[in-house]
Design a protein around this motif. Sequence first.
Motif, PDB file in Angstrom:
ATOM      1  N   GLN A  28       0.445  -1.183  -0.320  1.00 46.59           N
ATOM      2  CA  GLN A  28      -0.103  -0.124  -0.154  1.00 46.59           C
ATOM      3  C   GLN A  28       1.056   1.111   0.073  1.00 46.59           C
ATOM      4  OE1 GLN A  28      -2.253   0.435   3.759  1.00 46.59           O
ATOM      5  NE2 GLN A  28      -3.638   2.011   1.860  1.00 46.59           N
ATOM      6  N   ALA A  29       1.947   0.958   0.881  1.00 47.06           N
ATOM      7  CA  ALA A  29       2.872   1.671   1.134  1.00 47.06           C
ATOM      8  C   ALA A  29       3.079   2.937  -0.922  1.00 47.06           C
ATOM      9  CB  ALA A  29       4.051   2.109   1.926  1.00 47.06           C
ATOM     10  N   GLY A  30       4.084   1.162  -1.240  1.00 49.91           N
ATOM     11  CA  GLY A  30       4.586   1.314  -2.201  1.00 49.91           C
ATOM     12  C   GLY A  30       3.816   2.015  -3.612  1.00 49.91           C
ATOM     13  N   LEU A  31       1.949   2.258  -3.075  1.00 50.63           N
ATOM     14  CA  LEU A  31       1.097   2.187  -4.442  1.00 50.63           C
ATOM     15  C   LEU A  31       0.822   3.612  -4.218  1.00 50.63           C
ATOM     16  CD1 LEU A  31      -1.531  -0.936  -4.555  1.00 50.63           C
ATOM     17  CD2 LEU A  31      -0.174   0.348  -6.517  1.00 50.63           C
ATOM     18  N   ARG A  32       1.179   4.285  -3.323  1.00 53.12           N
ATOM     19  CA  ARG A  32       1.202   5.539  -2.560  1.00 53.12           C
ATOM     20  C   ARG A  32       2.212   6.337  -3.230  1.00 53.12           C
ATOM     21  NH1 ARG A  32      -2.146   6.476   2.665  1.00 53.12           N
ATOM     22  NH2 ARG A  32      -4.110   5.363   2.657  1.00 53.12           N
ATOM     23  N   VAL A  33       3.610   5.884  -3.020  1.00 47.64           N
ATOM     24  CA  VAL A  33       4.781   6.048  -3.938  1.00 47.64           C
ATOM     25  C   VAL A  33       4.926   6.356  -4.792  1.00 47.64           C
ATOM     26  CG1 VAL A  33       7.091   6.178  -3.313  1.00 47.64           C
ATOM     27  CG2 VAL A  33       5.710   5.857  -1.637  1.00 47.64           C
ATOM     28  N   THR A  34       4.527   5.203  -5.880  1.00 45.80           N
ATOM     29  CA  THR A  34       4.337   5.434  -7.034  1.00 45.80           C
ATOM     30  C   THR A  34       3.733   6.399  -8.056  1.00 45.80           C
ATOM     31  OG1 THR A  34       5.255   2.767  -6.559  1.00 45.80           O
ATOM     32  CG2 THR A  34       4.300   3.414  -9.202  1.00 45.80           C
ATOM     33  N   THR A  35       2.043   6.371  -7.359  1.00 49.11           N
ATOM     34  CA  THR A  35       1.412   7.289  -7.327  1.00 49.11           C
ATOM     35  C   THR A  35       1.568   8.327  -7.509  1.00 49.11           C
ATOM     36  OG1 THR A  35      -0.529   7.545  -6.011  1.00 49.11           O
ATOM     37  CG2 THR A  35      -0.695   5.586  -7.671  1.00 49.11           C
ATOM     38  N   GLU A  36       2.383   8.915  -6.429  1.00 42.42           N
ATOM     39  CA  GLU A  36       2.918  10.363  -6.366  1.00 42.42           C
ATOM     40  C   GLU A  36       4.065  11.097  -7.003  1.00 42.42           C
ATOM     41  OE1 GLU A  36       1.374  12.567  -3.795  1.00 42.42           O
ATOM     42  OE2 GLU A  36       0.216  11.752  -3.804  1.00 42.42           O
ATOM     43  N   VAL A  37       5.155   9.870  -7.313  1.00 45.49           N
ATOM     44  CA  VAL A  37       5.991  10.196  -8.114  1.00 45.49           C
ATOM     45  C   VAL A  37       5.553   9.981  -9.730  1.00 45.49           C
ATOM     46  CG1 VAL A  37       8.032   8.856  -8.895  1.00 45.49           C
ATOM     47  CG2 VAL A  37       7.741   9.020  -6.631  1.00 45.49           C
ATOM     48  N   PHE A  38       4.868   9.651  -9.397  1.00 39.84           N
ATOM     49  CA  PHE A  38       4.015   9.068 -11.586  1.00 39.84           C
ATOM     50  C   PHE A  38       3.157   9.955 -11.673  1.00 39.84           C
ATOM     51  CE2 PHE A  38       7.182   5.405 -11.590  1.00 39.84           C
ATOM     52  CZ  PHE A  38       7.891   5.725 -12.168  1.00 39.84           C
ATOM     53  N   GLY A  39       2.320  10.238 -10.696  1.00 41.84           N
ATOM     54  CA  GLY A  39       1.636  11.663 -11.422  1.00 41.84           C
ATOM     55  C   GLY A  39       2.075  13.070 -10.729  1.00 41.84           C
ATOM     56  N   GLY A  40       3.137  13.762 -10.535  1.00 39.88           N
ATOM     57  CA  GLY A  40       3.453  14.697 -10.224  1.00 39.88           C
ATOM     58  C   GLY A  40       5.216  14.362 -11.015  1.00 39.88           C
ATOM     59  N   LEU A  41       4.850  13.805 -12.476  1.00 37.47           N
ATOM     60  CA  LEU A  41       5.819  14.097 -12.776  1.00 37.47           C
ATOM     61  C   LEU A  41       6.523  15.236 -13.688  1.00 37.47           C
ATOM     62  CD1 LEU A  41       7.003  10.711 -14.519  1.00 37.47           C
ATOM     63  CD2 LEU A  41       8.539  11.821 -13.399  1.00 37.47           C
TER      64      LEU A  41
END
Length: 86
Positions: A28-41
Amino acid sequence: MLDVRGRRRVPVWFAVVPGAGAAITVMQAGLRVTTEVFGGLDEMDRDSWGAALPGLSFLPWGLTLAAAVAAYAVRRSRHDRAQGEK
């Protein structure tokens, strides 16, 4: 694994339940971080990548932990079943 005092086997669920909970939490933490990183490129600059990149390892780590817990559960259940047949 045998208990030193009573010579009884530790139940499979005793290791699988906390392991599965940890795997779910890390994924769950990985999904949150991944969406934050790739969502705000477009908002990322050179300075913020150093803080964001280590968090991208959480998702593969959680998936690997889930696979290890599942493999342990299968191995122990097969071993316990084979011991019961003897």
